[in-house]
Design a protein around this motif. Structure first.
Motif, mmCIF file in Angstrom:
data_model
loop_
_atom_site.group_PDB
_atom_site.id
_atom_site.type_symbol
_atom_site.label_atom_id
_atom_site.label_comp_id
_atom_site.label_asym_id
_atom_site.label_seq_id
_atom_site.Cartn_x
_atom_site.Cartn_y
_atom_site.Cartn_z
ATOM 1 N N GLY A 149 0.795 -1.215 0.000
ATOM 2 C CA GLY A 149 0.000 0.000 0.000
ATOM 3 C C GLY A 149 0.829 1.267 0.000
ATOM 4 O O GLY A 149 0.439 2.288 -0.579
ATOM 5 N N ASP A 150 2.004 1.205 0.653
ATOM 6 C CA ASP A 150 2.824 2.418 0.743
ATOM 7 C C ASP A 150 3.630 2.690 -0.527
ATOM 8 O O ASP A 150 4.390 3.649 -0.590
ATOM 9 C CB ASP A 150 3.746 2.380 1.970
ATOM 10 C CG ASP A 150 4.563 1.097 2.074
ATOM 11 O OD1 ASP A 150 4.533 0.285 1.121
ATOM 12 O OD2 ASP A 150 5.216 0.891 3.110
ATOM 13 N N GLU A 151 3.458 1.846 -1.551
ATOM 14 C CA GLU A 151 4.121 2.092 -2.843
ATOM 15 C C GLU A 151 3.167 2.689 -3.880
ATOM 16 O O GLU A 151 3.592 3.022 -4.997
ATOM 17 C CB GLU A 151 4.683 0.767 -3.389
ATOM 18 C CG GLU A 151 5.792 0.163 -2.539
ATOM 19 C CD GLU A 151 6.229 -1.206 -3.028
ATOM 20 O OE1 GLU A 151 5.538 -1.780 -3.916
ATOM 21 O OE2 GLU A 151 7.245 -1.716 -2.525
ATOM 22 N N VAL A 152 1.899 2.819 -3.510
ATOM 23 C CA VAL A 152 0.882 3.190 -4.501
ATOM 24 C C VAL A 152 1.077 4.597 -5.050
ATOM 25 O O VAL A 152 1.090 4.804 -6.275
ATOM 26 C CB VAL A 152 -0.541 3.044 -3.905
ATOM 27 C CG1 VAL A 152 -1.584 3.699 -4.816
ATOM 28 C CG2 VAL A 152 -0.875 1.578 -3.685
ATOM 29 N N VAL A 153 1.244 5.586 -4.170
ATOM 30 C CA VAL A 153 1.299 6.981 -4.638
ATOM 31 C C VAL A 153 2.478 7.202 -5.576
ATOM 32 O O VAL A 153 2.322 7.770 -6.660
ATOM 33 C CB VAL A 153 1.350 7.961 -3.445
ATOM 34 C CG1 VAL A 153 1.675 9.374 -3.931
ATOM 35 C CG2 VAL A 153 0.011 7.972 -2.712
ATOM 36 N N ALA A 154 3.655 6.731 -5.190
ATOM 37 C CA ALA A 154 4.844 6.929 -6.031
ATOM 38 C C ALA A 154 4.688 6.214 -7.374
ATOM 39 O O ALA A 154 5.035 6.777 -8.427
ATOM 40 C CB ALA A 154 6.089 6.422 -5.301
ATOM 41 N N ALA A 155 4.164 4.981 -7.340
ATOM 42 C CA ALA A 155 3.992 4.227 -8.587
ATOM 43 C C ALA A 155 2.955 4.880 -9.490
ATOM 44 O O ALA A 155 3.112 4.920 -10.719
ATOM 45 C CB ALA A 155 3.597 2.785 -8.279
ATOM 46 N N ALA A 156 1.893 5.405 -8.889
ATOM 47 C CA ALA A 156 0.858 6.088 -9.682
ATOM 48 C C ALA A 156 1.429 7.351 -10.317
ATOM 49 O O ALA A 156 1.183 7.645 -11.495
ATOM 50 C CB ALA A 156 -0.340 6.425 -8.807
ATOM 51 N N ARG A 157 2.217 8.072 -9.541
ATOM 52 C CA ARG A 157 2.815 9.303 -10.067
ATOM 53 C C ARG A 157 3.799 8.989 -11.200
ATOM 54 O O ARG A 157 3.780 9.625 -12.256
ATOM 55 C CB ARG A 157 3.538 10.038 -8.930
ATOM 56 C CG ARG A 157 4.064 11.419 -9.325
ATOM 57 C CD ARG A 157 4.860 12.053 -8.195
ATOM 58 N NE ARG A 157 4.009 12.491 -7.102
ATOM 59 C CZ ARG A 157 4.105 12.034 -5.847
ATOM 60 N NH1 ARG A 157 4.992 11.119 -5.539
ATOM 61 N NH2 ARG A 157 3.299 12.500 -4.913
ATOM 62 N N ASP A 158 4.656 7.985 -10.977
ATOM 63 C CA ASP A 158 5.686 7.652 -11.966
ATOM 64 C C ASP A 158 5.099 7.086 -13.266
ATOM 65 O O ASP A 158 5.650 7.305 -14.349
ATOM 66 C CB ASP A 158 6.675 6.629 -11.390
ATOM 67 C CG ASP A 158 7.517 7.216 -10.259
ATOM 68 O OD1 ASP A 158 7.526 8.455 -10.105
ATOM 69 O OD2 ASP A 158 8.144 6.434 -9.520
ATOM 70 N N ALA A 190 -5.855 4.794 -0.634
ATOM 71 C CA ALA A 190 -6.825 5.619 -1.373
ATOM 72 C C ALA A 190 -6.830 7.046 -0.837
ATOM 73 O O ALA A 190 -6.907 8.008 -1.613
ATOM 74 C CB ALA A 190 -8.223 5.005 -1.262
ATOM 75 N N ALA A 191 -6.730 7.182 0.479
ATOM 76 C CA ALA A 191 -6.693 8.517 1.090
ATOM 77 C C ALA A 191 -5.441 9.278 0.640
ATOM 78 O O ALA A 191 -5.503 10.480 0.346
ATOM 79 C CB ALA A 191 -6.728 8.401 2.612
ATOM 80 N N ALA A 192 -4.301 8.561 0.577
ATOM 81 C CA ALA A 192 -3.044 9.195 0.152
ATOM 82 C C ALA A 192 -3.119 9.631 -1.309
ATOM 83 O O ALA A 192 -2.667 10.719 -1.670
ATOM 84 C CB ALA A 192 -1.882 8.232 0.372
ATOM 85 N N VAL A 193 -3.696 8.774 -2.157
ATOM 86 C CA VAL A 193 -3.869 9.127 -3.574
ATOM 87 C C VAL A 193 -4.766 10.352 -3.699
ATOM 88 O O VAL A 193 -4.466 11.300 -4.444
ATOM 89 C CB VAL A 193 -4.460 7.932 -4.368
ATOM 90 C CG1 VAL A 193 -4.906 8.381 -5.765
ATOM 91 C CG2 VAL A 193 -3.450 6.796 -4.470
ATOM 92 N N HIS A 194 -5.872 10.344 -2.961
ATOM 93 C CA HIS A 194 -6.834 11.451 -3.009
ATOM 94 C C HIS A 194 -6.169 12.773 -2.595
ATOM 95 O O HIS A 194 -6.420 13.823 -3.184
ATOM 96 C CB HIS A 194 -8.005 11.132 -2.087
ATOM 97 C CG HIS A 194 -9.125 12.117 -2.153
ATOM 98 N ND1 HIS A 194 -9.873 12.340 -3.295
ATOM 99 C CD2 HIS A 194 -9.643 12.960 -1.210
ATOM 100 C CE1 HIS A 194 -10.788 13.271 -3.057
ATOM 101 N NE2 HIS A 194 -10.660 13.665 -1.808
ATOM 102 N N ALA A 195 -5.297 12.687 -1.579
ATOM 103 C CA ALA A 195 -4.648 13.895 -1.063
ATOM 104 C C ALA A 195 -3.531 14.391 -1.977
ATOM 105 O O ALA A 195 -3.389 15.594 -2.196
ATOM 106 C CB ALA A 195 -4.087 13.619 0.334
#
Length: 204
Positions: A39-48, A69-74
């Motif tokens: 879960g803690d790899e989601v934001v970076a992977a989505a951005r990259d 999901a909260a981290a992505v939303h933010a």
């Protein structure tokens, strides 16, 4: 935007990720551009990867799918999240929507319906498994306070009151009071039962 919808898959089971990628990859307008197992790899992977929709399991190492999901939303407000989970619990649904997820479906959703859910979420619509939505409405709100939830989470391991008290920095007496209250609210007889019921309902 032209081109296929770019997807990120997050699930700690590689077989599940592979199956989802294969199924969704059959759709001409969908493209899996990233896969992660935490879960803690989601934001970076989505951005990259430039992902537009993140399909998130709930129970993952690092952080769970709801926190992801909260981290992505933010951090990536233009990216949508769709929870795809085995654990169709009403409490999870409520938490996911509150965290900013755009959809919530269970893993046995037929492939065509899942692909359609992805398209609808990408279009800015909300998609919720209808059976789960009904169950969520009838199950009521989470009656536990944040402290009661914290104590029950610690009790899931079968730890003693003294161990729980040390872990969350409360006195043993305060822990007993929270456990007693949680047992009453869940209609159970023991702290183990209370923790089990609270987890099944997605409250902890």
């Amino acid at each position: 935007m032209s081109g296929p919808i770019r997807l990120l898959l997050a699930d700690d089971q590689a077989l599940v990720r592979g199956a989802l990628a294969a199924l969704l990859g059959l759709e001409p307008d969908l493209e899996v551009v990233a896969q992660v197992g935490r879960g803690d790899e989601v934001v970076a992977a989505a951005r990259d990867s430039g992902a537009q929709v993140c399909l998130l399991d709930i129970e993952m190492p690092g952080i769970d799918g709801i926190d992801a999901a909260a981290a992505v939303h933010a951090e990536l407000p233009d990216v949508h999240s769709l929870i795809v989970t085995t654990f169709g619990r009403p409490g999870y649904l409520r938490r996911a929507i509150a965290a900013g997820a755009s959809g919530f479906v269970v893993k046995d959703t037929p492939a065509a319906e899942l692909a359609d859910a992805v398209r609808r979420v990408h279009a800015g619509l909300r998609v919720i498994d209808p059976m789960l939505a009904t169950e969520s409405l009838t199950s009521g709100d989470n009656p536990l306070t944040p402290r009661e939830s914290e104590v029950l989470r610690a009790a899931l391991s079968g730890a003693t009151v003294a161990t729980i008290a040390a872990e969350i920095h409360l006195s043993a007496g305060t822990v007993r009071n929270h456990l007693s209250s949680a047992i009453g609210k869940t209609g159970t007889a023991t702290r183990a039962e209370a923790a089990h019921v609270a987890r099944e309902r997605g409250w902890i």
